[in-house]
Structure formats: C-alpha cells, structure tokens
Design a protein around this motif. Structure first.
Motif, PDB file in Angstrom:
ATOM      1  N   VAL A  98      41.403 -13.662  12.574  1.00 32.29           N
ATOM      2  CA  VAL A  98      40.533 -13.869  11.414  1.00 32.29           C
ATOM      3  C   VAL A  98      41.325 -14.622  10.354  1.00 32.29           C
ATOM      4  CG1 VAL A  98      39.085 -12.792   9.653  1.00 32.29           C
ATOM      5  CG2 VAL A  98      39.287 -11.727  11.917  1.00 32.29           C
ATOM      6  N   ARG A  99      40.876 -15.823  10.047  1.00 29.20           N
ATOM      7  CA  ARG A  99      41.527 -16.649   9.030  1.00 29.20           C
ATOM      8  C   ARG A  99      40.777 -16.521   7.717  1.00 29.20           C
ATOM      9  NH1 ARG A  99      45.626 -18.892   6.231  1.00 29.20           N
ATOM     10  NH2 ARG A  99      45.208 -21.021   5.520  1.00 29.20           N
ATOM     11  N   LEU A 100      41.502 -16.203   6.635  1.00 31.34           N
ATOM     12  CA  LEU A 100      40.929 -16.175   5.294  1.00 31.34           C
ATOM     13  C   LEU A 100      41.175 -17.540   4.663  1.00 31.34           C
ATOM     14  CD1 LEU A 100      39.698 -14.860   2.786  1.00 31.34           C
ATOM     15  CD2 LEU A 100      41.937 -13.847   2.294  1.00 31.34           C
ATOM     16  N   HIS A 101      40.151 -18.391   4.693  1.00 28.61           N
ATOM     17  CA  HIS A 101      40.301 -19.728   4.128  1.00 28.61           C
ATOM     18  C   HIS A 101      40.416 -19.679   2.612  1.00 28.61           C
ATOM     19  CE1 HIS A 101      39.927 -22.115   7.708  1.00 28.61           C
ATOM     20  NE2 HIS A 101      38.772 -21.581   8.034  1.00 28.61           N
ATOM     21  N   HIS A 102      39.565 -18.866   1.988  1.00 25.01           N
ATOM     22  CA  HIS A 102      39.556 -18.850   0.524  1.00 25.01           C
ATOM     23  C   HIS A 102      38.909 -17.562   0.032  1.00 25.01           C
ATOM     24  CE1 HIS A 102      39.993 -20.570  -3.411  1.00 25.01           C
ATOM     25  NE2 HIS A 102      38.722 -20.441  -3.680  1.00 25.01           N
ATOM     26  N   ALA A 103      39.468 -17.013  -1.047  1.00 24.07           N
ATOM     27  CA  ALA A 103      38.922 -15.819  -1.690  1.00 24.07           C
ATOM     28  C   ALA A 103      38.473 -16.189  -3.093  1.00 24.07           C
ATOM     29  CB  ALA A 103      39.973 -14.710  -1.743  1.00 24.07           C
ATOM     30  N   ARG A 104      37.245 -15.833  -3.435  1.00 29.88           N
ATOM     31  CA  ARG A 104      36.689 -16.170  -4.748  1.00 29.88           C
ATOM     32  C   ARG A 104      36.303 -14.891  -5.491  1.00 29.88           C
ATOM     33  NH1 ARG A 104      33.694 -19.268  -1.238  1.00 29.88           N
ATOM     34  NH2 ARG A 104      31.648 -18.539  -1.918  1.00 29.88           N
ATOM     35  N   LEU A 105      36.655 -14.858  -6.785  1.00 29.45           N
ATOM     36  CA  LEU A 105      36.304 -13.740  -7.659  1.00 29.45           C
ATOM     37  C   LEU A 105      35.625 -14.274  -8.908  1.00 29.45           C
ATOM     38  CD1 LEU A 105      39.326 -11.243  -7.791  1.00 29.45           C
ATOM     39  CD2 LEU A 105      37.029 -10.753  -6.946  1.00 29.45           C
ATOM     40  N   ARG A 142      32.398  -9.893  -8.750  1.00 28.34           N
ATOM     41  CA  ARG A 142      31.751 -10.304  -7.501  1.00 28.34           C
ATOM     42  C   ARG A 142      32.747 -11.128  -6.691  1.00 28.34           C
ATOM     43  NH1 ARG A 142      26.916 -10.108  -5.410  1.00 28.34           N
ATOM     44  NH2 ARG A 142      26.072  -9.277  -7.374  1.00 28.34           N
ATOM     45  N   PHE A 143      32.878 -10.774  -5.407  1.00 26.99           N
ATOM     46  CA  PHE A 143      33.805 -11.504  -4.550  1.00 26.99           C
ATOM     47  C   PHE A 143      33.055 -12.216  -3.439  1.00 26.99           C
ATOM     48  CE2 PHE A 143      33.523  -7.411  -2.313  1.00 26.99           C
ATOM     49  CZ  PHE A 143      33.409  -7.806  -0.987  1.00 26.99           C
ATOM     50  N   ALA A 144      33.681 -13.264  -2.916  1.00 25.53           N
ATOM     51  CA  ALA A 144      33.182 -13.978  -1.753  1.00 25.53           C
ATOM     52  C   ALA A 144      34.397 -14.454  -0.963  1.00 25.53           C
ATOM     53  CB  ALA A 144      32.300 -15.160  -2.154  1.00 25.53           C
ATOM     54  N   LEU A 145      34.456 -14.127   0.319  1.00 25.75           N
ATOM     55  CA  LEU A 145      35.570 -14.477   1.182  1.00 25.75           C
ATOM     56  C   LEU A 145      35.073 -15.413   2.275  1.00 25.75           C
ATOM     57  CD1 LEU A 145      37.107 -10.903   1.670  1.00 25.75           C
ATOM     58  CD2 LEU A 145      37.547 -12.538  -0.178  1.00 25.75           C
ATOM     59  N   ASP A 146      35.686 -16.583   2.380  1.00 25.95           N
ATOM     60  CA  ASP A 146      35.343 -17.547   3.425  1.00 25.95           C
ATOM     61  C   ASP A 146      36.263 -17.304   4.617  1.00 25.95           C
ATOM     62  OD1 ASP A 146      33.487 -18.718   1.697  1.00 25.95           O
ATOM     63  OD2 ASP A 146      34.998 -20.058   0.843  1.00 25.95           O
ATOM     64  N   GLU A 200      46.165 -13.021   4.712  1.00 23.03           N
ATOM     65  CA  GLU A 200      46.165 -12.562   3.322  1.00 23.03           C
ATOM     66  C   GLU A 200      46.306 -13.742   2.388  1.00 23.03           C
ATOM     67  OE1 GLU A 200      49.404 -10.004   2.349  1.00 23.03           O
ATOM     68  OE2 GLU A 200      50.929 -11.416   3.010  1.00 23.03           O
ATOM     69  N   GLN A 201      45.856 -13.557   1.158  1.00 22.54           N
ATOM     70  CA  GLN A 201      46.036 -14.524   0.082  1.00 22.54           C
ATOM     71  C   GLN A 201      46.303 -13.783  -1.208  1.00 22.54           C
ATOM     72  OE1 GLN A 201      42.988 -17.455  -0.526  1.00 22.54           O
ATOM     73  NE2 GLN A 201      43.120 -18.268   1.552  1.00 22.54           N
ATOM     74  N   SER A 202      47.139 -14.379  -2.065  1.00 21.62           N
ATOM     75  CA  SER A 202      47.427 -13.813  -3.383  1.00 21.62           C
ATOM     76  C   SER A 202      47.212 -14.877  -4.446  1.00 21.62           C
ATOM     77  CB  SER A 202      48.867 -13.296  -3.452  1.00 21.62           C
ATOM     78  OG  SER A 202      49.030 -12.147  -2.662  1.00 21.62           O
ATOM     79  N   PHE A 203      46.726 -14.446  -5.606  1.00 22.35           N
ATOM     80  CA  PHE A 203      46.532 -15.361  -6.729  1.00 22.35           C
ATOM     81  C   PHE A 203      46.462 -14.546  -8.018  1.00 22.35           C
ATOM     82  CE2 PHE A 203      42.514 -14.304  -4.724  1.00 22.35           C
ATOM     83  CZ  PHE A 203      41.711 -13.873  -5.777  1.00 22.35           C
ATOM     84  N   ALA A 204      46.803 -15.189  -9.120  1.00 27.46           N
ATOM     85  CA  ALA A 204      46.678 -14.556 -10.428  1.00 27.46           C
ATOM     86  C   ALA A 204      45.221 -14.603 -10.860  1.00 27.46           C
ATOM     87  CB  ALA A 204      47.564 -15.257 -11.450  1.00 27.46           C
ATOM     88  N   TYR A 205      44.767 -13.537 -11.527  1.00 21.19           N
ATOM     89  CA  TYR A 205      43.371 -13.475 -11.947  1.00 21.19           C
ATOM     90  C   TYR A 205      43.278 -12.767 -13.295  1.00 21.19           C
ATOM     91  CZ  TYR A 205      38.326 -12.768 -11.793  1.00 21.19           C
ATOM     92  OH  TYR A 205      36.978 -12.796 -12.080  1.00 21.19           O
TER      93      TYR A 205
END
Length: 722
Positions: free
Chosen positions: A165-172, A185-189, A267-272
């Motif tokens: 399972v590849r996590l292309h992008h995580a959106r918040l 609200r999240f959306a994971l591609d 996995e992906q990490s980002f500042a939010y």
C-alpha cells in the motif's frame, strides 16, 4: 520509509526533435548536467530554449530490511514544462506542468544498473496574449529578464520504497477549531496491489511547543488500485496557529502510517498548523479574530527558482516580519517547497496565486483544470496559505511599458467587457478549487475593479502615480471618493526605483549613458519613459542622484497609498498589499529590497507605515496657494491586540524657512485593534511660497518614530496636481 535522491551522474543533450526515448548509449553529444537546476545555468546552454533530454545512470542495491511485497517508485518533483519519461527503455508516459510531482511504479523495471531518460520541452511563449504554458510569471512578466527561460528539472528526482500500500499524499483541512477542540478532515491518496484490510495511524506530536502526542487509529478495507480514503479527526485542546503579530505560529508534526498485517507499508510526515481563516466582506479573520492584512507581493525568490532553499526563504520572511507584514502574495506562481515550510514557521500568511498571468488561449483549459486541483492538493496542508486566487489580471496586456492609446484601449476593453479567460476559465477554476478546499476563500481573478450596477469586483490594483492607464494620484483620490468599494482589499500599488548604489554598480555604469539605459530597459525591467513622466531623473548628474530621486518617489508614493488605506481600516479596507517585495534578479523594479537583499529607502518607509501603532495625516496630492486655508487632520490607529495607553504624539508645523509655526502635544489612548481616529486638526493659511513641513513624532508605543510630510505652496495661478 527508505528513499534516495538521484543527485549524481546527470547528463543533458539539447536537440530540435525528440527520439521517443531512444538516444546514443555513449557519451558523445551529452553534456554534464546538474539536477535540480535550470539548463540555462549550464555552460553552453545559457541562451537555450525549447527541447532537451536528460539522462541519469545509477546503480541500485536493495536496502537492508526488505518488506513483504515491497514496491519502488520514481518521483519527479518538478520540471519545466512538458516532459516524457522513460525508465530502462520503458515508456512511463507524458506529463504537463512545472510544479506537480508525479510518481511512477518501477518495481518490475528496477535493476542493479538503471537508465532514466527525461525528455523536457520548455519553449518561449511568443504569443503573449495567447499563451499555452501554465507557468505564470516564468513565461510572461515585466519583473524577469525577457531572455530567460525556466526550462529544467528544478526539484529533486527521488526513488522511494513502500509496501503493497503506497501513500501518495495525505491531506488535512481544519473545518473548525477553538481552544477545546479541532475538527480536521483528512483524505489519503493510496495505491494498493490487492484488496486488503489496513490500519491507519495518525500521530500529532507538538513541534513548536511542549505537550502530549495525540494518536488516532482507524481500520479500513481497501480494494485494489488507486483510491482515496477520507474521514474526520477530533484533536483535543489544540494549540492553534497564529500569525507572528497575533500570537505564536504553533505547529504539530503529523505522521501518517499505513499498517498492513502488522507491518508498516508506508508513512508520511509533515508540519501542520490548526487554524481557520475567513474573509467576511473582505475583512480577514484568523481563528475568529479580526485583523488587518499588511503585506507585499512575493515573486520567485530568485528568477532561477531551483537555487532557492530554506535558508534563503527564511531570510526573506524575516525581512517581511521585521517590516510588520503578516501576509505575502505569492504572485502568479507556485514557489519552492522550502518557502511554504518557512512561511508556516514564520507565521506569515500567504495569498496563493495559481500561475496564470494575463491572457491564455482556450486550449489551455483542460490542463488548467487539472493543475488547479493539483495545486490545492500539493499545498493545502500549509497553515500559512489563507487564500487561493485563480488568475492575475485576466486582461489584454502584452507589454506593461506600452502606454500607447491602442494598447490602453485593448486593456480597458478586456477589463470591462467579456473575457473568455476571466468569465469562462477562471469561473471554472474557482469552482474546482472551492470543491477541493471548502475551508479557504477562493478569488476568481485578481485586479477586477468593482463597478456599481455593472459588476462586483475582487481585490483592487492601483497604479495611480505610475501608469497613465490609471492616471495621477489626484485621479486616484477621485476614484477613492467615487468607488470606495475598491478599497476593500488592495493587492498591488507602487512605483519603480533603482537599487542602492553598491548594488546598482554591479550591473550598470555611473553615470548612466544612453546605451546603459537601453540595456536596463531591454533586460533589467526599467520603464524609463514612464519614470520620466513623474520626475526628471534623466537630468541627474550621477547615478547616486538617480537612485535618490527614484527611491524618494517610491517611498512617498507607497506611504500615500498606505495612509489612505489605514484611514479606511475596516471601512471597508481589510488588506493592504504593496508591489513588490524583492527583486528576483538584478533589476530596476517596484521592489523595496534588491536582488542582493539590500533594503531600499522604501523598505524602511514601509516598515514605519505598517507599524501596529501609527500616526499620519492626509494631504491632497497637489500644490496649494498663498492665502488658502488648508486643513491638516491628524490620525492615529492601533492594530495591536492590546490597548495603547499614555503614548505621546508631538505635532510640529514649520514654514519654508524651517521656522516653527505650531507645536502641539497630545496623549493617546486607543483601544485594541482600533479604527483610525482623528486626534487633532490643524489649519494652515500660508503667507509665503515654498515647502511647509508637518512632523508627527510618536513615543511610548514601541520604538519612537517620526512621520514627516511636505506640502508645497505657490503663488496664485501656479497650482498643479500630481
């Protein structure tokens, strides 16, 4: 998860036609290349535009700790503009756009020794009123070298590994937040090899403050193929993100992990940052708090945007903070990723333009629709981004220095009559972005004047005192009185000026001769004839005198606009954004900071004008006559969250001989976030010709500062406007 950046062993080959990925295997005809970079930075390609092919040969060895069902992905983060990718002889497909990352599954193609071929085409846009590439300022702008071409792989090329399972992008997105709870609200591609149950883990770890880490886990069952998983999270007692002038820009480090059968698949990490932003009748509200936007237009930090990095972005944002700015408008381009991360940390909001500048041909619409959605998905996690705008000045404008009657009539016609760009394309793009991100305001196109009973405009651009298309400052005052709704949110105003002497001498002689002026016009942005309409700079005897004339005029003009907009704070003004912040290359532009980041006089004037506590007067832009009764109203305003108490304002009025006519002392008490308040009103009846001075000195409200104004008195019959 494992990834590697392909930094080494790049080669480039300029050509006239592509060969569908088939090129000589030897090194004949190939030149050494740098990635990321622009090809015009390379020896021998300084003037090249059009087509090139890149080649990268690299070896790959499996990383330690293979995972079941592992997959490998080639990620191209950004390249100008049309590209076609081949990997080990296999066609991976074509792509259009300079800022959208693309990923290719190369699991079945990856070997120990590999060859990556990228065909790249970035032609010059010769038809400026029918452009085809969505590159914004990079293809058509009066603040870039017109002979520059942005072509090249400008962001890194990477090799990533994932599980099945590849996590292309995580959106918040923050839908609601207060001191007790934030609804996100999240959306994971995702890309999935086969149907399977997974566990999704969200970790919110404090990044800029001390606190507990909050972890959320969810179970989902996935089908095979690409898909998006969406839902809601509720963060307890969130630390909210604020601009630097309203609070602290607190951030979480968000990590999203995808677990498959107890094994980490990706996995992906980002500042939010948790925050809300609204425009209520063009008045900004951050986390429900009303505030006044003060800022400037931000070009690419460098015309060669690949050379930007976090350190350079942080320096620019520090200059903005020191100038009391809380917003920058990312002008008609998508900037370097490091800039957005730095803006999040600095507490500077961003008005984000989609890279459309002036006019495009209708065939661009499908690509524009796709790329508008890609922009929001790429950048939407950044708390700094407050506003999306789909187009800058969707009007007929080929050369801003062309002030011929025919050019002006074409501009007027496209501004007030039907425009396919504005009335068809931009309407569609606005709808797409609103669907993609309902949490932010979306502006159809920037610079649409508001005309009562004709149309409701957007933000305003005001070049009174520079372009004849607009007119004089006196004309601007007439428009201000007649159409006050155009003061709601002003996102462009200003005048050109030369850099300081040391910087100017890096690319021009002293004194200026005709050949030097011609070169400055052709390559370095100078609008020589327009500048001559406002002051006699060509008569200056030295470059230093030219610099002083231009910087003084720019500083005074910027203050003229800001004084009036601060007077109208919330009545109806919600935002003041000047043009331009920095030079993206050595040039004579509207900037307040030059290419080498040396502030001009207008930077310091802007810093005073944007102070939280500010005192000013409004003087008509004209000369006055002997014996005329002149009213001089004195105003004060407080933008801070705290009341102002006990500050001292000293008002001093002097005649042309610098003899004091009056001195008045007032003590100021202003509520928090106050409107402009009249503190006093002087009346001057001049008895001699010359320049009179009004000096306003404010102490007890931060560092002491002085605002000086000059009004010119002439004999009867000599009055002029400006």
């Amino acid at each position: 998860m494992y990834y590697a950046t392909l930094n080494d062993n790049w080669q480039i080959r300029p050509l006239s036609e592509f060969s569908h990925g088939i090129y000589p295997r030897n090194d004949d005809g190939w030149l050494p290349a740098i990635v990321p970079a622009h090809w015009q930075q390379l020896p021998g390609l300084e003037t090249h535009s059009g087509k090139v092919v890149y080649r990268c040969r690299f070896t790959h060895s499996a990383p330690v700790g293979p995972i079941p069902g592992e997959r490998y992905w080639l990620r191209i983060n950004g390249a100008f503009y049309y590209r076609h990718t081949y990997f080990n002889g296999v066609d991976l497909g074509a792509h259009e756009g300079y800022f959208e990352p693309t990923e290719h599954d190369i699991t079945a193609l990856l070997r120990t020794h590999n060859t990556l071929i990228i065909e790249l085409d970035c032609p010059d846009e010769h038809n400026k009123v029918g452009k085809r590439m969505i590159t914004g300022v990079f293809s058509h702008w009066d603040c870039f070298d017109p002979q520059a071409n942005p072509g090249g792989i400008w962001l890194p090329v990477e090799l990533h590994r994932s599980g099945p399972v590849r996590l292309h992008h995580a959106r918040l997105r923050t839908e609601h937040c207060d001191a007790h709870l934030a609804q996100l609200r999240f959306a994971l591609d995702l890309d999935v090899t086969q149907p399977s149950p997974i566990q999704i883990e969200f970790s919110f770890a404090p990044l800029t403050f001390h606190g507990e880490t909050q972890i959320f886990t969810l179970q989902r069952r996935l089908r095979s193929g690409t898909q998006t998983v969406a839902g809601l999270l509720k963060l307890r007692e969130p630390r909210r993100w604020w601009t630097h002038d309203l609070g602290q820009p607190d951030l979480y480090q968000v990590t999203v992990r995808i677990w498959l059968n107890g094994i980490l698949s990706d996995e992906q990490s980002f500042a939010y940052g948790v925050r809300t932003f609204e425009l209520r009748d063009w008045i900004p509200h951050l986390n429900g708090e009303r505030f006044l936007v003060k800022g400037n237009n931000y070009p690419p930090g460098d015309m060669r945007i690949a050379t930007m990095n976090r350190e350079r972005a942080e320096r620019d944002l520090a200059l903005a903070r020191d100038c009391h700015m809380n917003m920058l408008r990312v002008h008609a381009h998508i900037d370097h990723p490091a800039f957005y991360d730095a803006a999040d940390a600095a507490g500077i909001l961003l008005w984000q333009d989609f890279p459309l500048q002036w006019l495009y041909r209708p065939e661009v619409l499908p690509a524009a629709r796709h790329q508008a959605r890609a922009m929001v998905r790429l950048l939407g996690n950044h708390p700094s981004i407050a506003i999306w705008c789909m187009h800058n000045e969707a009007i007929h404008l080929e050369d801003t220095a062309d002030e011929s009657l025919a050019a002006r009539l074409r501009t007027y016609q496209s501004a007030f009559i039907f425009s396919w760009n504005r009335d068809v394309m931009d309407v569609q793009l606005k709808k797409i972005v609103e669907e993609e991100d309902p949490t932010r305001p979306v502006i159809r196109s920037s610079g649409e004047p508001d005309v009562p009973y004709v149309r409701t405009g957007t933000d305003a651009h005001a070049y009174f005192g520079w372009y004849r298309t607009y007119g004089t400052l006196a004309d601007g005052e007439a428009v201000r009185a007649r159409f006050p709704s155009n003061l709601r949110f002003v996102t462009e105003f200003g005048a050109q000026s030369f850099p300081n002497l040391e910087s100017s001498l890096r690319f021009m002689p002293d004194p200026l001769d005709d050949d030097a002026i011609k070169r400055l016009v052709e390559r370095h942005g100078l609008q020589a004839d327009i500048m001559s309409a406002w002051y006699p700079w060509r008569q200056a005897k030295s470059l230093a005198e030219v610099i002083e004339l231009s910087q003084n005029y720019q500083a005074e003009l910027n203050r003229f606009y800001i004084d009036r907009l601060r007077y109208h704070k919330y009545r109806p003004t919600g935002g003041i954004i000047a043009f331009l912040f920095v030079d993206p290359y050595p040039a004579v532009l509207w900037s307040v900071i030059d290419y080498w980041r040396v502030p001009k006089r207008s930077y310091y004037a802007l810093r005073d004008c944007f102070r939280p506590q500010y005192v000013f007067t409004l003087i008509e832009p004209r000369t006055f006559t002997i014996g005329e009764a002149i009213d001089l109203p004195i105003y004060a305003v407080n933008d801070a969250r705290e009341p102002l108490t006990g500050a001292q304002l000293t008002i001093r009025l002097c005649d042309p001989t610098d003899s004091e006519l009056a001195t008045v002392i007032r003590y100021l008490d202003l509520p928090a976030d106050s409107l402009a308040t009249e503190i006093d009103r002087l009346r001057l009846t001049p008895i001699r010709a010359g320049d009179y001075t009004i000096e306003l000195r404010l102490s007890g409200a931060g560092p002491e500062f002085t605002n000086r104004y000059r009004l010119t008195v002439v004999a009867t019959g000599e009055m002029t406007t400006r």
